[in-house]
Design a protein around this motif. Structure first.
Motif, PDB file in Angstrom:
ATOM      1  N   ASP A   1       0.799  -1.221   0.000  1.00 34.60           N
ATOM      2  CA  ASP A   1       0.000   0.000   0.000  1.00 34.60           C
ATOM      3  C   ASP A   1       0.838   1.280   0.000  1.00 34.60           C
ATOM      4  N   THR A   2       2.140   1.158   0.170  1.00 36.62           N
ATOM      5  CA  THR A   2       3.012   2.327   0.178  1.00 36.62           C
ATOM      6  C   THR A   2       3.584   2.550  -1.216  1.00 36.62           C
ATOM      7  N   GLN A   3       3.423   3.757  -1.721  1.00 38.28           N
ATOM      8  CA  GLN A   3       3.863   4.102  -3.069  1.00 38.28           C
ATOM      9  C   GLN A   3       5.383   4.084  -3.177  1.00 38.28           C
ATOM     10  N   LEU A   4       5.870   3.478  -4.256  1.00 33.54           N
ATOM     11  CA  LEU A   4       7.289   3.563  -4.612  1.00 33.54           C
ATOM     12  C   LEU A   4       7.419   4.285  -5.943  1.00 33.54           C
ATOM     13  N   TYR A   5       6.887   3.626  -6.996  1.00 33.78           N
ATOM     14  CA  TYR A   5       6.957   4.190  -8.343  1.00 33.78           C
ATOM     15  C   TYR A   5       5.637   4.001  -9.057  1.00 33.78           C
ATOM     16  N   THR A   6       5.329   4.958  -9.898  1.00 34.51           N
ATOM     17  CA  THR A   6       4.198   4.868 -10.805  1.00 34.51           C
ATOM     18  C   THR A   6       4.799   4.650 -12.184  1.00 34.51           C
ATOM     19  N   ILE A   7       4.304   3.644 -12.872  1.00 39.81           N
ATOM     20  CA  ILE A   7       4.902   3.242 -14.143  1.00 39.81           C
ATOM     21  C   ILE A   7       3.872   3.363 -15.254  1.00 39.81           C
ATOM     22  N   GLU A   8       4.300   3.955 -16.372  1.00 35.95           N
ATOM     23  CA  GLU A   8       3.465   4.029 -17.572  1.00 35.95           C
ATOM     24  C   GLU A   8       4.131   3.177 -18.643  1.00 35.95           C
ATOM     25  N   VAL A   9       3.340   2.291 -19.235  1.00 33.09           N
ATOM     26  CA  VAL A   9       3.819   1.383 -20.272  1.00 33.09           C
ATOM     27  C   VAL A   9       2.882   1.500 -21.469  1.00 33.09           C
ATOM     28  N   SER A  10       3.453   1.485 -22.657  1.00 34.36           N
ATOM     29  CA  SER A  10       2.614   1.496 -23.859  1.00 34.36           C
ATOM     30  C   SER A  10       1.921   0.137 -23.993  1.00 34.36           C
ATOM     31  N   PRO A  11       0.823   0.072 -24.753  1.00 32.75           N
ATOM     32  CA  PRO A  11       0.125  -1.202 -24.926  1.00 32.75           C
ATOM     33  C   PRO A  11       0.990  -2.311 -25.520  1.00 32.75           C
ATOM     34  N   ASP A  12       2.092  -1.941 -26.179  1.00 38.89           N
ATOM     35  CA  ASP A  12       2.980  -2.961 -26.733  1.00 38.89           C
ATOM     36  C   ASP A  12       4.174  -3.258 -25.828  1.00 38.89           C
ATOM     37  N   GLY A  13       4.100  -2.816 -24.564  1.00 37.80           N
ATOM     38  CA  GLY A  13       5.096  -3.198 -23.575  1.00 37.80           C
ATOM     39  C   GLY A  13       6.341  -2.352 -23.506  1.00 37.80           C
ATOM     40  N   ILE A  14       6.297  -1.138 -24.021  1.00 41.62           N
ATOM     41  CA  ILE A  14       7.457  -0.244 -23.966  1.00 41.62           C
ATOM     42  C   ILE A  14       7.318   0.694 -22.759  1.00 41.62           C
ATOM     43  N   LEU A  15       8.364   0.759 -21.954  1.00 41.09           N
ATOM     44  CA  LEU A  15       8.351   1.663 -20.802  1.00 41.09           C
ATOM     45  C   LEU A  15       8.340   3.102 -21.289  1.00 41.09           C
ATOM     46  N   LYS A  16       7.325   3.853 -20.867  1.00 41.46           N
ATOM     47  CA  LYS A  16       7.256   5.267 -21.222  1.00 41.46           C
ATOM     48  C   LYS A  16       7.848   6.122 -20.110  1.00 41.46           C
ATOM     49  N   GLN A  17       7.528   5.754 -18.856  1.00 41.41           N
ATOM     50  CA  GLN A  17       8.109   6.477 -17.729  1.00 41.41           C
ATOM     51  C   GLN A  17       7.875   5.709 -16.435  1.00 41.41           C
ATOM     52  N   ALA A  18       8.750   5.950 -15.491  1.00 38.65           N
ATOM     53  CA  ALA A  18       8.624   5.413 -14.134  1.00 38.65           C
ATOM     54  C   ALA A  18       8.974   6.562 -13.207  1.00 38.65           C
ATOM     55  N   GLN A  19       7.992   7.016 -12.466  1.00 40.43           N
ATOM     56  CA  GLN A  19       8.174   8.216 -11.644  1.00 40.43           C
ATOM     57  C   GLN A  19       8.007   7.890 -10.167  1.00 40.43           C
ATOM     58  N   GLY A  20       8.864   8.486  -9.379  1.00 42.45           N
ATOM     59  CA  GLY A  20       8.737   8.416  -7.933  1.00 42.45           C
ATOM     60  C   GLY A  20       8.117   9.703  -7.417  1.00 42.45           C
ATOM     61  N   TYR A  21       8.366   9.977  -6.174  1.00 43.11           N
ATOM     62  CA  TYR A  21       7.782  11.131  -5.513  1.00 43.11           C
ATOM     63  C   TYR A  21       8.146  12.424  -6.225  1.00 43.11           C
ATOM     64  N   HIS A  22       7.155  13.194  -6.536  1.00 37.41           N
ATOM     65  CA  HIS A  22       7.282  14.551  -7.088  1.00 37.41           C
ATOM     66  C   HIS A  22       8.060  14.615  -8.400  1.00 37.41           C
ATOM     67  N   ASN A  23       8.056  13.514  -9.174  1.00 34.86           N
ATOM     68  CA  ASN A  23       8.792  13.448 -10.442  1.00 34.86           C
ATOM     69  C   ASN A  23      10.265  13.811 -10.259  1.00 34.86           C
ATOM     70  N   ASP A  24      10.779  13.627  -9.070  1.00 31.15           N
ATOM     71  CA  ASP A  24      12.161  13.981  -8.768  1.00 31.15           C
ATOM     72  C   ASP A  24      13.108  13.050  -9.520  1.00 31.15           C
TER      73      ASP A  24
END
Length: 109
Positions: free
Chosen positions: A46-69
């Protein structure tokens, strides 16, 4: 672990907790134009580490932690975990695509 949000509201809450803009991607996630998932510790899901965005074809678009730091982006074991997870995602997508192609070819003959 990688946790898939159960609701769109969870994505909004993730953005509030992490102080980043993932809430702006809710519509794209709902339309399956992008995939938003959460990386957590297995013993503290339940504790946030990273938010990950992936394209529908499995390509990492971004992985962001706290405050986009930039200094809080995944490195070391966290980056290795994401890379391993993405490799498995791509493998499964490839298998799924091959199966769908086979079914289409059978249906056409």
């Amino acid at each position: 672990i990688i946790r898939i949000p159960e609701t769109l509201q969870e994505i909004v809450e993730e953005g509030k907790a992490q102080h980043h803009c993932v809430a702006g991607y809710v519509d794209r996630h709902a339309e399956k134009k992008t995939v938003i998932v959460f990386m957590r510790k297995a013993d503290d899901p339940d504790t946030q580490l990273y938010t990950i965005e992936v394209s529908p074809d499995g390509i990492l678009k971004q992985a962001q932690g706290y405050h986009n730091d930039y200094n809080k982006r995944p490195v070391g074991p966290a980056k290795e975990f994401i890379d391993t997870w993405l490799a498995e995602v791509k493998k499964r997508l490839s298998k799924e695509n091959k199966e769908n192609k086979r079914k289409q070819e059978e249906a056409a003959s």
